[in-house]
Design a protein around this motif. Structure first.
Motif, PDB file in Angstrom:
ATOM      1  N   GLU A   1       0.828  -1.208   0.000  1.00  0.00           N
ATOM      2  CA  GLU A   1       0.000   0.000   0.000  1.00  0.00           C
ATOM      3  C   GLU A   1       0.867   1.263   0.000  1.00  0.00           C
ATOM      4  OE1 GLU A   1      -3.729  -1.963   2.493  1.00  0.00           O
ATOM      5  OE2 GLU A   1      -2.442  -0.457   3.407  1.00  0.00           O
ATOM      6  N   GLU A   2       1.941   1.209   0.800  1.00  0.00           N
ATOM      7  CA  GLU A   2       2.827   2.365   0.847  1.00  0.00           C
ATOM      8  C   GLU A   2       3.509   2.581  -0.494  1.00  0.00           C
ATOM      9  OE1 GLU A   2       4.546   5.662   2.633  1.00  0.00           O
ATOM     10  OE2 GLU A   2       2.906   4.364   3.271  1.00  0.00           O
ATOM     11  N   GLU A   3       3.852   1.454  -1.152  1.00  0.00           N
ATOM     12  CA  GLU A   3       4.503   1.558  -2.447  1.00  0.00           C
ATOM     13  C   GLU A   3       3.578   2.207  -3.479  1.00  0.00           C
ATOM     14  OE1 GLU A   3       5.557  -2.192  -3.998  1.00  0.00           O
ATOM     15  OE2 GLU A   3       6.532  -1.399  -5.751  1.00  0.00           O
ATOM     16  N   ARG A   4       2.333   1.782  -3.498  1.00  0.00           N
ATOM     17  CA  ARG A   4       1.381   2.384  -4.440  1.00  0.00           C
ATOM     18  C   ARG A   4       1.159   3.875  -4.126  1.00  0.00           C
ATOM     19  NH1 ARG A   4      -0.975  -2.694  -3.672  1.00  0.00           N
ATOM     20  NH2 ARG A   4      -2.371  -1.911  -2.051  1.00  0.00           N
ATOM     21  N   ARG A   5       1.105   4.190  -2.833  1.00  0.00           N
ATOM     22  CA  ARG A   5       0.937   5.586  -2.455  1.00  0.00           C
ATOM     23  C   ARG A   5       2.119   6.433  -2.939  1.00  0.00           C
ATOM     24  NH1 ARG A   5       2.505   9.266   0.927  1.00  0.00           N
ATOM     25  NH2 ARG A   5       4.066   7.919   1.890  1.00  0.00           N
ATOM     26  N   LEU A   6       3.325   5.842  -2.786  1.00  0.00           N
ATOM     27  CA  LEU A   6       4.510   6.572  -3.221  1.00  0.00           C
ATOM     28  C   LEU A   6       4.526   6.781  -4.739  1.00  0.00           C
ATOM     29  CD1 LEU A   6       7.260   4.968  -0.996  1.00  0.00           C
ATOM     30  CD2 LEU A   6       6.522   7.341  -0.980  1.00  0.00           C
ATOM     31  N   LEU A   7       4.092   5.770  -5.480  1.00  0.00           N
ATOM     32  CA  LEU A   7       4.071   5.906  -6.932  1.00  0.00           C
ATOM     33  C   LEU A   7       3.141   7.039  -7.357  1.00  0.00           C
ATOM     34  CD1 LEU A   7       4.959   4.867  -9.670  1.00  0.00           C
ATOM     35  CD2 LEU A   7       3.101   3.184  -9.575  1.00  0.00           C
ATOM     36  N   ILE A   8       1.965   7.103  -6.740  1.00  0.00           N
ATOM     37  CA  ILE A   8       1.024   8.182  -7.057  1.00  0.00           C
ATOM     38  C   ILE A   8       1.602   9.537  -6.669  1.00  0.00           C
ATOM     39  CG2 ILE A   8      -1.254   9.115  -6.503  1.00  0.00           C
ATOM     40  CD1 ILE A   8      -2.194   6.207  -6.116  1.00  0.00           C
ATOM     41  N   GLU A   9       2.233   9.551  -5.490  1.00  0.00           N
ATOM     42  CA  GLU A   9       2.839  10.801  -5.036  1.00  0.00           C
ATOM     43  C   GLU A   9       3.959  11.248  -5.976  1.00  0.00           C
ATOM     44  OE1 GLU A   9       3.788  14.087  -2.547  1.00  0.00           O
ATOM     45  OE2 GLU A   9       2.013  12.816  -2.809  1.00  0.00           O
ATOM     46  N   ASN A  10       4.758  10.258  -6.415  1.00  0.00           N
ATOM     47  CA  ASN A  10       5.858  10.575  -7.317  1.00  0.00           C
ATOM     48  C   ASN A  10       5.355  11.163  -8.632  1.00  0.00           C
ATOM     49  OD1 ASN A  10       8.564  10.575  -8.291  1.00  0.00           O
ATOM     50  ND2 ASN A  10       8.128   8.664  -9.378  1.00  0.00           N
ATOM     51  N   LEU A  11       4.292  10.551  -9.185  1.00  0.00           N
ATOM     52  CA  LEU A  11       3.729  11.057 -10.440  1.00  0.00           C
ATOM     53  C   LEU A  11       3.153  12.461 -10.260  1.00  0.00           C
ATOM     54  CD1 LEU A  11       1.991   7.825 -11.749  1.00  0.00           C
ATOM     55  CD2 LEU A  11       4.101   8.865 -12.571  1.00  0.00           C
ATOM     56  N   ARG A  12       2.502  12.695  -9.124  1.00  0.00           N
ATOM     57  CA  ARG A  12       1.944  14.021  -8.871  1.00  0.00           C
ATOM     58  C   ARG A  12       3.054  15.076  -8.789  1.00  0.00           C
ATOM     59  NH1 ARG A  12       1.104  17.397  -4.854  1.00  0.00           N
ATOM     60  NH2 ARG A  12       2.135  16.037  -3.349  1.00  0.00           N
ATOM     61  N   VAL A  13       4.146  14.689  -8.105  1.00  0.00           N
ATOM     62  CA  VAL A  13       5.260  15.625  -7.972  1.00  0.00           C
ATOM     63  C   VAL A  13       5.859  15.941  -9.337  1.00  0.00           C
ATOM     64  CG1 VAL A  13       7.611  15.868  -7.069  1.00  0.00           C
ATOM     65  CG2 VAL A  13       5.787  15.005  -5.596  1.00  0.00           C
ATOM     66  N   ARG A  14       6.021  14.900 -10.180  1.00  0.00           N
ATOM     67  CA  ARG A  14       6.616  15.134 -11.494  1.00  0.00           C
ATOM     68  C   ARG A  14       5.700  15.973 -12.397  1.00  0.00           C
ATOM     69  NH1 ARG A  14      11.205  12.535 -12.764  1.00  0.00           N
ATOM     70  NH2 ARG A  14      11.988  11.022 -11.263  1.00  0.00           N
ATOM     71  N   ASN A  15       4.400  15.854 -12.228  1.00  0.00           N
ATOM     72  CA  ASN A  15       3.484  16.708 -13.002  1.00  0.00           C
ATOM     73  C   ASN A  15       3.567  18.165 -12.552  1.00  0.00           C
ATOM     74  OD1 ASN A  15       2.463  14.706 -14.659  1.00  0.00           O
ATOM     75  ND2 ASN A  15       0.905  14.102 -13.164  1.00  0.00           N
ATOM     76  N   GLU A  16       3.736  18.327 -11.248  1.00  0.00           N
ATOM     77  CA  GLU A  16       3.860  19.684 -10.733  1.00  0.00           C
ATOM     78  C   GLU A  16       5.169  20.343 -11.176  1.00  0.00           C
ATOM     79  OE1 GLU A  16       3.448  19.567  -6.521  1.00  0.00           O
ATOM     80  OE2 GLU A  16       1.278  19.224  -6.588  1.00  0.00           O
ATOM     81  N   LYS A  17       6.198  19.496 -11.448  1.00  0.00           N
ATOM     82  CA  LYS A  17       7.469  20.056 -11.907  1.00  0.00           C
ATOM     83  C   LYS A  17       7.318  20.827 -13.228  1.00  0.00           C
ATOM     84  CE  LYS A  17      10.975  17.325 -11.977  1.00  0.00           C
ATOM     85  NZ  LYS A  17      11.775  16.096 -12.184  1.00  0.00           N
ATOM     86  N   LEU A  18       6.318  20.418 -14.042  1.00  0.00           N
ATOM     87  CA  LEU A  18       6.097  21.072 -15.333  1.00  0.00           C
ATOM     88  C   LEU A  18       5.429  22.434 -15.175  1.00  0.00           C
ATOM     89  CD1 LEU A  18       4.773  17.939 -17.289  1.00  0.00           C
ATOM     90  CD2 LEU A  18       7.094  18.868 -17.243  1.00  0.00           C
ATOM     91  N   LYS A  19       4.857  22.727 -14.061  1.00  0.00           N
ATOM     92  CA  LYS A  19       4.084  23.963 -13.878  1.00  0.00           C
ATOM     93  C   LYS A  19       4.947  25.135 -13.437  1.00  0.00           C
ATOM     94  CE  LYS A  19      -0.131  21.402 -12.646  1.00  0.00           C
ATOM     95  NZ  LYS A  19      -1.156  21.174 -11.602  1.00  0.00           N
ATOM     96  N   ALA A  20       5.863  24.882 -12.526  1.00  0.00           N
ATOM     97  CA  ALA A  20       6.623  26.026 -12.019  1.00  0.00           C
ATOM     98  C   ALA A  20       7.928  25.549 -11.414  1.00  0.00           C
ATOM     99  CB  ALA A  20       5.818  26.792 -10.975  1.00  0.00           C
TER     100      ALA A  20
END
Length: 689
Positions: A164-183
């Protein structure tokens, strides 16, 4: 009283002790609940005391109804159910538990002092039990069985939480990388947060190129903790990561990564060679980055070490294989011992018909009997190895047992191992199960051979020892017999030496060891009221010492050849014996042997037919019955019926394979194949008493 809950003890275990799931450092121990159900409050208290350990919560219930209330409310690592209970017995309760989806996979162990015959044991397994423990309960046996399931429950919970923690981290990682494109500012904050998370969790985050050999573009710093290599090794050499994948797994890994270009994600499990030279299993999964003009695509993934999970799966598989081998061995032993009974019985009858002066024929018959007897001994060893031989402790002289066993050791270990035996002349007798003693010695010898891959010396010593006071490690006091097995192998480091007697602990490669051998040796010595000590130095070898208390009575005298071959005089005139045996050839030999002893013999093919014959009344004085028979009544059922309905009839049970050890304590028993002289001695004792 409905039910009670035992509090968890918080006292630290003694130095060197190992409890299920214990760790030097890491996440908090997963709390596990054990449900104990018994209508006797004393049994509940005793079992709770046996199982009390840190991280365990013992929940007790004195009825099936109270147990069901707990099952509806809580999750349990294992359930211990008494079979005999009022209103709702153990079988009904197990069926109810299995019928509920949430509790259907909880392991159930039956506790019983009754119904140990094969039919009721099969009924228990059909109801959903995974094991039986017979009363009176041996604390070490119960704790060992429960510890396995508690450890499995904790590892399963830990893997689930980590997943469960691994899946949470994967989602968090993808969210962080998407935010990198914004600012750019949001990117810096996300990077800082990501680094903190990655340093604290047992996973590795990666970024790879999309073409073989899929070079690492980014690897989180905690990869060094899992593999022994710093992140620079992966990012500095494009082929480094792929070069250490197990050759058998490379093709599958490449196919999965290539498929990410089409499906957008991948998941694979493979073996990777770490810095210490050992392969570990990694679960690697991730996704393909979205297309962006002017930017090369990447494969983002996470690596999670699943070696412990794979080892547990393999250990469970080995345990299942051992159980299957045991069942197969038992079936073969039954049929083989029946055939040997026919051979040995007819040879005994033939010997009695030979003329006294025909020495040549008598010698040939004797050699044939000795050969058949060696086959029977081999079958008994197979049953001992599969743990399906009833415990038959007897007082033995090791100086009589060891020379013959030494020949088996030399054939088993091969020419590269020099087997030496040093034994004092007047070794005291000990009370042990001979088959289990030989199995323990052979187990230690095989382990020693594996520790000497280039050959070496295996030294076995047997000598008397006396202890004025109890040793610090416990065990017998006073006169003891020491049996030591020493090798010149690679030895063990202290960390391994402290755990060698733990069930399922092994240092051998995956698939080459079950981790059960030394724990079986430890259990056998404990059952024999002895103790085990181990001394090992890396590079110099290992010595394992077994101490057995001196037997208080003298060893049973083994009859000499002349005594065994002497004609048994007829002594059964006027007595009628009923022979119950489903194998016609075995029955024919038994009938002929008894007739030569002067008995009037009646015969029946099944227990049902024998019961009907006894109801008609034929003046039967003795009953000789096989245990494993078709029909409603097996041999033990028939013996109990005779004891209840016709107490004047004495009963002797016989079998080539019987896994109902407790029931055999109720009646006289003779193991197939038996000699005519053995059967005659049993019958003579019954008639004289």
């Amino acid at each position: 009283m409905g039910s009670t809950t035992e509090p968890v003890e918080s006292a630290a275990p003694p130095p060197g002790a190992a409890s299920p799931g214990a760790r030097v450092a890491g996440p908090e121990l997963v709390k596990a609940k054990i449900l104990v159900v018994d209508d006797d409050a004393r049994n509940l208290l005793a079992v709770a005391e046996m199982l009390r350990a840190p991280g365990l919560e013992i929940v007790t219930a004195d009825s099936g109804e109270a147990a069901l209330r707990h099952v509806l409310k809580d999750d349990f690592a294992v359930m211990l159910l008494d079979v005999q209970m009022p209103r709702v017995d153990g079988y009904e309760l197990a069926a109810m538990v299995r019928g509920r989806p949430r509790s259907s996979r909880v392991p159930i162990i039956f506790l019983t002092a009754y119904n140990k015959d094969e039919l009721h044991v099969f009924r228990g397994y059909t109801a959903g039990a995974v094991d039986y423990v017979f009363k009176p309960i041996e604390p070490l046996v119960l704790k060992s069985k429960v510890d396995v399931f508690v450890d499995l429950y904790r590892k399963t919970e830990e893997i689930r939480r980590q997943g469960e923690e691994e899946r949470r981290l994967l989602i968090e990682n993808l969210r962080v990388r998407n935010e990198k494109l914004k600012a750019e500012r949001a990117l810096r904050r996300a990077q800082e947060r990501q680094e903190m998370i990655l340093r604290s969790l047992p996973i590795v985050v990666t970024s790879r190129g999309v073409e073989a050999p899929f070079p690492a573009l980014f690897v989180s710093d905690n990869v060094e903790r899992l593999t022994g290599f710093p992140a620079e090794h992966f990012t500095g050499d494009s082929a480094f990561g792929a070069s250490r994948i197990h050759p058998e797994d490379v093709e599958g890994v490449y196919k999965e990564l290539e498929s990410a270009l089409e499906t957008g994600s991948y998941a694979c499990e493979y073996r990777w060679q770490c810095a210490d030279g050992h392969y570990r299993y990694f679960l690697d999964q991730g996704v393909l980055s979205p297309e962006e003009e002017g930017r090369a695509r990447e494969i983002f993934g996470t690596m999670f070490d699943v070696t412990e999970r794979r080892m547990l799966e393999q250990q469970l598989l080995h345990a299942s294989k051992l159980e299957a081998i045991g069942r197969l061995t038992g079936g073969v032993a039954h049929d083989f011992n029946n055939m040997l009974s026919v051979v040995i019985g007819n040879l005994d009858l033939l010997r009695n018909t030979l003329r006294a002066e025909d020495d040549k024929a008598k010698r040939r018959v004797r050699l044939a009997i000795e050969g058949a007897q060696r086959c029977a001994d081999l079958t008994n060893r197979l049953l001992a190895f599969s743990r399906r031989q009833p415990v038959q402790a007897s007082v033995v002289r090791l100086q009589d047992l060891m020379p013959g066993f030494l020949e088996l050791l030399r054939r088993t270990l091969g020419e590269r191992i020099d087997v030496q035996l040093r034994m004092e002349e007047d070794v005291w007798p000990v009370e042990v199960d001979c088959a289990q003693f030989e199995a323990a010695l052979l187990n230690l010898a095989v382990n020693a051979r594996d520790a000497m891959p280039e050959g070496g010396t295996l030294a076995i010593a047997v000598e008397n020892r006396t202890f004025g006071e109890q040793p610090s490690s416990g065990g017998p006091v006073g006169d003891c017999v020491l049996v030591s097995v020493a090798d010149t192998g690679v030895g063990m480091p202290p960390s391994v030496r402290e755990r060698v007697f733990e069930p399922f602990f092994t240092t051998k490669e995956s698939g080459k060891g079950t981790g059960l051998g030394l724990s079986m040796v430890y259990g056998f010595v404990q059952q024999s009221q002895g103790r085990v000590e181990i001394d090992s130095v890396p590079g110099q070898g290992t010595s394992i010492c077994m101490f057995f208390p001196r037997a208080e009575r003298r060893a049973d005298g083994e009859p000499g050849r002349d005594e065994r071959e002497a004609l048994t005089p007829a002594f059964g005139e006027g007595e009628t014996i009923l022979v119950v045996e489903d194998d016609p050839e075995v029955r024919q030999v038994a009938v002929a042997t008894l007739e030569t002893l002067g008995f009037q013999v009646r015969e029946a093919e099944t227990g049902d037919a024998a019961a009907a014959m006894l109801k008609r009344g034929d003046g039967v004085r003795l009953l000789l019955s096989d245990i494993r028979m078709p029909g409603d009544l097996n041999g033990i059922d028939l013996a109990r019926l005779v004891r209840r309905e016709w107490p004047a009839i004495d009963v002797i049970l016989t079998s080539g394979y019987a896994d109902v050890e407790g029931a055999l304590d109720e009646f006289h028993f003779i193991h197939k194949p038996y000699r005519a002289s053995e059967l005659a001695e049993k019958l003579r004792v019954l008639l004289e008493s």
